[in-house]
Design a protein around this motif. Structure first.
Motif, PDB file in Angstrom:
ATOM      1  N   PRO A   1       0.825  -1.213   0.000  1.00  0.00           N
ATOM      2  CA  PRO A   1       0.000   0.000   0.000  1.00  0.00           C
ATOM      3  C   PRO A   1       0.857   1.260   0.000  1.00  0.00           C
ATOM      4  N   GLY A   2       0.508   2.203  -0.878  1.00  0.00           N
ATOM      5  CA  GLY A   2       1.283   3.422  -1.019  1.00  0.00           C
ATOM      6  C   GLY A   2       2.179   3.418  -2.240  1.00  0.00           C
ATOM      7  N   ALA A   3       2.248   2.280  -2.952  1.00  0.00           N
ATOM      8  CA  ALA A   3       3.092   2.172  -4.141  1.00  0.00           C
ATOM      9  C   ALA A   3       2.476   2.947  -5.309  1.00  0.00           C
ATOM     10  N   ASN A   4       3.316   3.317  -6.262  1.00  0.00           N
ATOM     11  CA  ASN A   4       2.813   4.020  -7.447  1.00  0.00           C
ATOM     12  C   ASN A   4       1.809   3.169  -8.216  1.00  0.00           C
ATOM     13  N   SER A   5       1.987   1.857  -8.185  1.00  0.00           N
ATOM     14  CA  SER A   5       1.034   0.979  -8.870  1.00  0.00           C
ATOM     15  C   SER A   5      -0.354   1.082  -8.253  1.00  0.00           C
ATOM     16  N   GLN A   6      -0.421   1.271  -6.936  1.00  0.00           N
ATOM     17  CA  GLN A   6      -1.718   1.461  -6.292  1.00  0.00           C
ATOM     18  C   GLN A   6      -2.330   2.796  -6.715  1.00  0.00           C
ATOM     19  N   ILE A   7      -1.496   3.814  -6.850  1.00  0.00           N
ATOM     20  CA  ILE A   7      -1.976   5.117  -7.309  1.00  0.00           C
ATOM     21  C   ILE A   7      -2.557   4.989  -8.707  1.00  0.00           C
ATOM     22  N   ALA A   8      -1.875   4.224  -9.576  1.00  0.00           N
ATOM     23  CA  ALA A   8      -2.379   4.003 -10.930  1.00  0.00           C
ATOM     24  C   ALA A   8      -3.735   3.305 -10.899  1.00  0.00           C
ATOM     25  N   CYS A   9      -3.877   2.317 -10.017  1.00  0.00           N
ATOM     26  CA  CYS A   9      -5.166   1.618  -9.879  1.00  0.00           C
ATOM     27  C   CYS A   9      -6.280   2.591  -9.523  1.00  0.00           C
ATOM     28  N   SER A  10      -6.009   3.471  -8.564  1.00  0.00           N
ATOM     29  CA  SER A  10      -7.042   4.400  -8.092  1.00  0.00           C
ATOM     30  C   SER A  10      -7.391   5.440  -9.144  1.00  0.00           C
ATOM     31  N   GLU A  11      -6.429   5.792 -10.019  1.00  0.00           N
ATOM     32  CA  GLU A  11      -6.713   6.767 -11.070  1.00  0.00           C
ATOM     33  C   GLU A  11      -7.625   6.184 -12.144  1.00  0.00           C
ATOM     34  N   VAL A  12      -7.380   4.934 -12.507  1.00  0.00           N
ATOM     35  CA  VAL A  12      -8.139   4.333 -13.606  1.00  0.00           C
ATOM     36  C   VAL A  12      -9.421   3.668 -13.125  1.00  0.00           C
ATOM     37  N   TYR A  13      -9.351   3.002 -11.972  1.00  0.00           N
ATOM     38  CA  TYR A  13     -10.499   2.260 -11.442  1.00  0.00           C
ATOM     39  C   TYR A  13     -10.759   2.664  -9.986  1.00  0.00           C
ATOM     40  N   PRO A  14     -11.218   3.899  -9.766  1.00  0.00           N
ATOM     41  CA  PRO A  14     -11.409   4.384  -8.392  1.00  0.00           C
ATOM     42  C   PRO A  14     -12.445   3.604  -7.584  1.00  0.00           C
ATOM     43  N   ASP A  15     -13.349   2.908  -8.253  1.00  0.00           N
ATOM     44  CA  ASP A  15     -14.405   2.170  -7.549  1.00  0.00           C
ATOM     45  C   ASP A  15     -14.025   0.714  -7.271  1.00  0.00           C
ATOM     46  N   MET A  16     -12.858   0.284  -7.747  1.00  0.00           N
ATOM     47  CA  MET A  16     -12.428  -1.088  -7.502  1.00  0.00           C
ATOM     48  C   MET A  16     -11.524  -1.159  -6.271  1.00  0.00           C
ATOM     49  N   GLN A  17     -11.483  -2.334  -5.666  1.00  0.00           N
ATOM     50  CA  GLN A  17     -10.608  -2.574  -4.532  1.00  0.00           C
ATOM     51  C   GLN A  17      -9.223  -2.968  -5.039  1.00  0.00           C
ATOM     52  N   ALA A  18      -8.209  -2.193  -4.680  1.00  0.00           N
ATOM     53  CA  ALA A  18      -6.834  -2.496  -5.098  1.00  0.00           C
ATOM     54  C   ALA A  18      -6.177  -3.392  -4.046  1.00  0.00           C
ATOM     55  N   ARG A  19      -5.630  -4.512  -4.498  1.00  0.00           N
ATOM     56  CA  ARG A  19      -5.012  -5.470  -3.583  1.00  0.00           C
ATOM     57  C   ARG A  19      -3.531  -5.637  -3.903  1.00  0.00           C
ATOM     58  N   ALA A  20      -2.717  -5.533  -2.880  1.00  0.00           N
ATOM     59  CA  ALA A  20      -1.265  -5.644  -3.051  1.00  0.00           C
ATOM     60  C   ALA A  20      -0.839  -7.101  -3.182  1.00  0.00           C
ATOM     61  N   CYS A  21       0.155  -7.338  -4.032  1.00  0.00           N
ATOM     62  CA  CYS A  21       0.776  -8.657  -4.187  1.00  0.00           C
ATOM     63  C   CYS A  21       2.279  -8.502  -4.018  1.00  0.00           C
ATOM     64  N   ALA A  22       2.909  -9.475  -3.407  1.00  0.00           N
ATOM     65  CA  ALA A  22       4.336  -9.378  -3.107  1.00  0.00           C
ATOM     66  C   ALA A  22       5.181  -9.404  -4.372  1.00  0.00           C
ATOM     67  N   THR A  23       4.747 -10.155  -5.387  1.00  0.00           N
ATOM     68  CA  THR A  23       5.532 -10.303  -6.617  1.00  0.00           C
ATOM     69  C   THR A  23       4.636 -10.159  -7.835  1.00  0.00           C
ATOM     70  N   PHE A  24       5.270  -9.965  -8.995  1.00  0.00           N
ATOM     71  CA  PHE A  24       4.502  -9.932 -10.241  1.00  0.00           C
ATOM     72  C   PHE A  24       3.879 -11.299 -10.513  1.00  0.00           C
ATOM     73  N   GLU A  25       4.608 -12.356 -10.195  1.00  0.00           N
ATOM     74  CA  GLU A  25       4.067 -13.701 -10.394  1.00  0.00           C
ATOM     75  C   GLU A  25       2.781 -13.900  -9.606  1.00  0.00           C
TER      76      GLU A  25
END
Length: 284
Positions: free
Chosen positions: A13-37
């Motif tokens: 939480p707080g990563a730029n990827s989370q910011i990107a999620c909130s910009e494009v899909y503000p109504d969706m729940q963003a969930r963090a994952c430890a790795t790309f895999e």
């Protein structure tokens, strides 16, 4: 958390990827994952509907892991997003620019701020991600050790911002791919459209040169072409490419047919609307 309303990203939480999620899909729940895999697996297994995956940065270049994961993931690109990246140098309460000796962050973030960090005389330490670095620095509480992360991470983890705008250039932008388990291809009427694919050329002289000729003769603009080794071999090279245009358009279809003639493998990863940012940076 409903899987159908979940979008995953790599990091904390707080990563730029989370910011990107909130910009494009503000109504969706963003969930963090430890790795790309882990993020890719969540989409493939139906635990999340979408994924926000960084693929390249205007300063630091490509996110290498993604090119290796995309072809075999079974996922599809359904969109793209460009995020202006801003980094702050943050450290525990009581720290100053004089006390800080080292900074940790994701390798891409360190690369985007390389000159600034050198000017400050700070030693760089590679970590798993940006927001995770902020959390670890807060837990460590060492005023000689700082993190490089999005400014929002400082408030989230109780750190002081010692300096903002750490990135080496004000055009610092990351391109994200929006991934899904099922294709959602754009139609020709939705152009401008980007078609992304991976391919391997046949092992014959000048195969790549001949394969690329079809895009020139048919007037198809290739906006990205990158090569990388696969299968631990110095002979097996795979290419990732983005082109402008829909495969249903005659000129694009002809270019892809010519490419395929010289390929041992060709796989379309997605056909999706071009982000408006492309037109903005292209100018008049």
């Amino acid at each position: 958390m409903s899987a159908d309303n979940t979008i995953v990203y790599q990091g904390e939480p707080g990563a730029n990827s989370q910011i990107a999620c909130s910009e494009v899909y503000p109504d969706m729940q963003a969930r963090a994952c430890a790795t790309f895999e882990e993020a890719f697996a969540a989409i493939a297994d139906g635990d999340a509907r979408l994924g926000m995956i960084p693929i390249e940065n205007s300063l630091a270049g490509r996110v290498a892991d993604i090119h290796h994961l995309l072809p075999d993931s079974g996922l599809y690109i359904i969109g793209e997003h460009f995020l202006r990246i801003r980094f702050a140098l943050m450290a525990p309460k009581g720290a100053t620019l004089e006390t800080v000796k080292s900074v940790q962050s994701h390798v891409m973030a360190l690369g985007q701020c390389r000159k600034t960090l050198q000017a400050l005389g700070l030693f760089s330490e590679v970590a798993a991600d940006t927001a995770g670095s902020a959390r670890q620095v807060a837990e460590r509480g060492d005023i000689t050790h700082a993190a490089l992360a999005a400014p929002a991470a400082a408030e989230m983890y109780g750190l002081d911002i010692l300096r903002t705008d750490m990135e080496d250039a004000d055009h610092n932008t990351t391109r994200f791919l929006i991934m899904a388990a099922e294709p959602d291809d754009a139609t020709p009427e939705e152009e401008p459209v980007i078609t992304s694919f991976v391919f391997r050329v046949r092992n014959v002289p000048a195969a790549l040169y001949k394969a690329m000729g079809g895009f020139a003769t048919n007037g198809v603009n290739m906006t990205k072409l990158e090569s990388y080794q696969v299968s631990g071999s110095f002979n097996a090279t795979q290419f990732y490419a983005d082109i402008e245009g829909h495969p249903d358009r005659r000129n694009v279809r002809l270019a892809l047919e010519e490419l395929q003639f010289f390929c041992s493998e060709l796989k379309i990863l997605g056909i999706y609307p071009a982000n408006k940012y492309r037109a903005e940076i292209a100018g008049p």
